[in-house]
Design an enzyme around this catalytic site. Sequence first.
Site, PDB file in Angstrom:
ATOM      1  CD  GLU A  90      -6.178  -1.282   8.533  1.00 10.84           C
ATOM      2  OE1 GLU A  90      -6.663  -1.765   7.504  1.00 10.84           O
ATOM      3  OE2 GLU A  90      -6.276  -0.096   8.845  1.00 10.84           O
ATOM      4  CB  CYS A 103      -1.279  -8.628   5.467  1.00 11.08           C
ATOM      5  SG  CYS A 103      -0.447  -7.036   5.443  1.00 11.08           S
ATOM      6  CB  CYS A 110       3.452   4.117  10.505  1.00 12.58           C
ATOM      7  SG  CYS A 110       5.037   3.857   9.679  1.00 12.58           S
ATOM      8  CB  CYS A 114       5.196   6.589   2.954  1.00 16.28           C
ATOM      9  SG  CYS A 114       6.648   5.671   3.492  1.00 16.28           S
ATOM     10  CB  CYS A 117       1.363   5.102   3.351  1.00 18.48           C
ATOM     11  SG  CYS A 117       0.914   3.816   4.514  1.00 18.48           S
ATOM     12  CB  CYS A 331      -1.575   0.105   3.286  1.00 18.68           C
ATOM     13  SG  CYS A 331      -0.359   0.297   4.506  1.00 18.68           S
TER      14      CYS A 331
HETATM   15  N1  SAH Z   1       6.622   0.010   6.800  1.00 20.64           N
HETATM   16  C1  SAH Z   1       6.821  -1.148   5.998  1.00 20.64           C
HETATM   17  C2  SAH Z   1       5.664  -2.121   5.986  1.00 20.64           C
HETATM   18  C3  SAH Z   1       4.267  -1.586   5.921  1.00 20.64           C
HETATM   19  S1  SAH Z   1       3.714  -0.864   4.421  1.00 20.64           S
HETATM   20  C4  SAH Z   1       7.205  -0.749   4.579  1.00 20.64           C
HETATM   21  O1  SAH Z   1       7.214   0.435   4.289  1.00 20.64           O
HETATM   22  O2  SAH Z   1       7.560  -1.614   3.795  1.00 20.64           O
HETATM   23  C5  SAH Z   1       3.570  -2.210   3.298  1.00 20.64           C
HETATM   24  C6  SAH Z   1       3.715  -1.825   1.859  1.00 20.64           C
HETATM   25  O3  SAH Z   1       2.553  -1.127   1.383  1.00 20.64           O
HETATM   26  C7  SAH Z   1       4.883  -0.903   1.577  1.00 20.64           C
HETATM   27  O4  SAH Z   1       5.550  -1.297   0.402  1.00 20.64           O
HETATM   28  C8  SAH Z   1       4.189   0.413   1.373  1.00 20.64           C
HETATM   29  O5  SAH Z   1       5.001   1.336   0.698  1.00 20.64           O
HETATM   30  C9  SAH Z   1       2.970  -0.023   0.628  1.00 20.64           C
HETATM   31  N2  SAH Z   1       1.889   0.957   0.566  1.00 20.64           N
HETATM   32  C10 SAH Z   1       1.510   1.858   1.495  1.00 20.64           C
HETATM   33  N3  SAH Z   1       0.482   2.588   1.043  1.00 20.64           N
HETATM   34  C11 SAH Z   1       0.196   2.134  -0.173  1.00 20.64           C
HETATM   35  C12 SAH Z   1      -0.781   2.477  -1.152  1.00 20.64           C
HETATM   36  N4  SAH Z   1      -1.646   3.453  -0.925  1.00 20.64           N
HETATM   37  N5  SAH Z   1      -0.776   1.782  -2.299  1.00 20.64           N
HETATM   38  C13 SAH Z   1       0.110   0.774  -2.520  1.00 20.64           C
HETATM   39  N6  SAH Z   1       1.024   0.410  -1.653  1.00 20.64           N
HETATM   40  C14 SAH Z   1       1.080   1.082  -0.491  1.00 20.64           C
END
Ligand code: SAH
Length: 339
Positions: A90, A103, A110, A114, A117, A331
């Site tokens: 996406e 974006c 991935c 995390c 996420c 995300c």
């Molecule tokens: N892997 C990379 C880029 C993709 S995630 C990274 O970790 O930076 C992009 C951003 O969205 C990251 O800062 C991630 O921690 C954040 N993110 C992921 N899930 C989220 C959520 N549910 N709410 C807010 N930010 C989120």
Amino acid sequence: MRDLRDMSIERLKAFLEELDEKPFRAKQIFSWIYKGVQSFDEMTNLSKGLREKLKEHACLGKLEILRAQTSKKDGTRKYLFGLGDGNTIESVFMKYKYGNSICLSSQAGCRMGCGFCASGMDGLRRNLTPGEMAGQLLTAERDAGECVNHIVVMGTGEPFDNYDNLLAFIRNIHEKEGAGISLRNITVSTCGLIPGIRDFAKDMKQVNLAVSLHSADSAMRESMMPINKRFPVDELLEACRAYTEETGRRITFEYALVKGKNDTREQIELLAKKLKGMLCHVNLIPLNEVAETGFCGSNRKRAAEIASYLESRGIPATVRRELGSDIQAACGQLRLGQR
Ligand code: SAH
């Protein structure tokens, strides 16, 4: 079949020579690709013979728009694209005062895992090719009928886990015959892969770097981001200092606020202490709640309090604007919704 969207101009030249064609055609073909054409027949300054030959030996990887939703609130447009092999990714197209921004995803899925996420819930499917990264931009521009001038690699995936393809993609879109996007208008976000940060400081000095910090406290960070076991936060911050020394560039730290976890007074005081003196900016993001994760977001009032506290300690901080909240633009949510 070779996808011409994966190739640099140099690589295209070599490819044309293999086909007994003139290398100067490479720039013409390259610029057609970045105009967003989807077939060789649209490359009208190439002879019919050459177009037929290209069809025989190469392809232009296409992304299929499986779904597109536009926010009624702010015009944010979210795409779910299908790749040739059935995987989906996406991208989100956003309108700002200073222009359009997109974006992009760097991987299908991935493997960073995390906890908050949505993108990593099914693990990594595979890396995206440079052409598939560019394809998101080109397909969205063609669909929206508008140009994009800012790119953030903050969609699904960890860009530094797909480093070589990321670099090839950035070089291609930066070419003046390509999309001509200024390196300063590109931001790459990492969860903190230290070797990637080191390499990026050497390879891509002008591109902006965002680091997903989410806590300055190692135990807290580890409870949110397993990658902290491999690259603990203090070593990460050290690598960030080295990065700014080498590039002179300000790092953006992303900090998604989770209620009662990383948004407490102690956590924020520690953050201020550890970032003191760094060339940085903190981007506070009220967590987008993903039902499956059990993490709750702080409210915008708490986010604003934290921003002003950080400012009072001399650390520039802003609360990220919410875009596309009515279309699940957080995300990984759209892709997850397809399961
Ligand atoms: N892997 C990379 C880029 C993709 S995630 C990274 O970790 O930076 C992009 C951003 O969205 C990251 O800062 C991630 O921690 C954040 N993110 C992921 N899930 C989220 C959520 N549910 N709410 C807010 N930010 C989120």
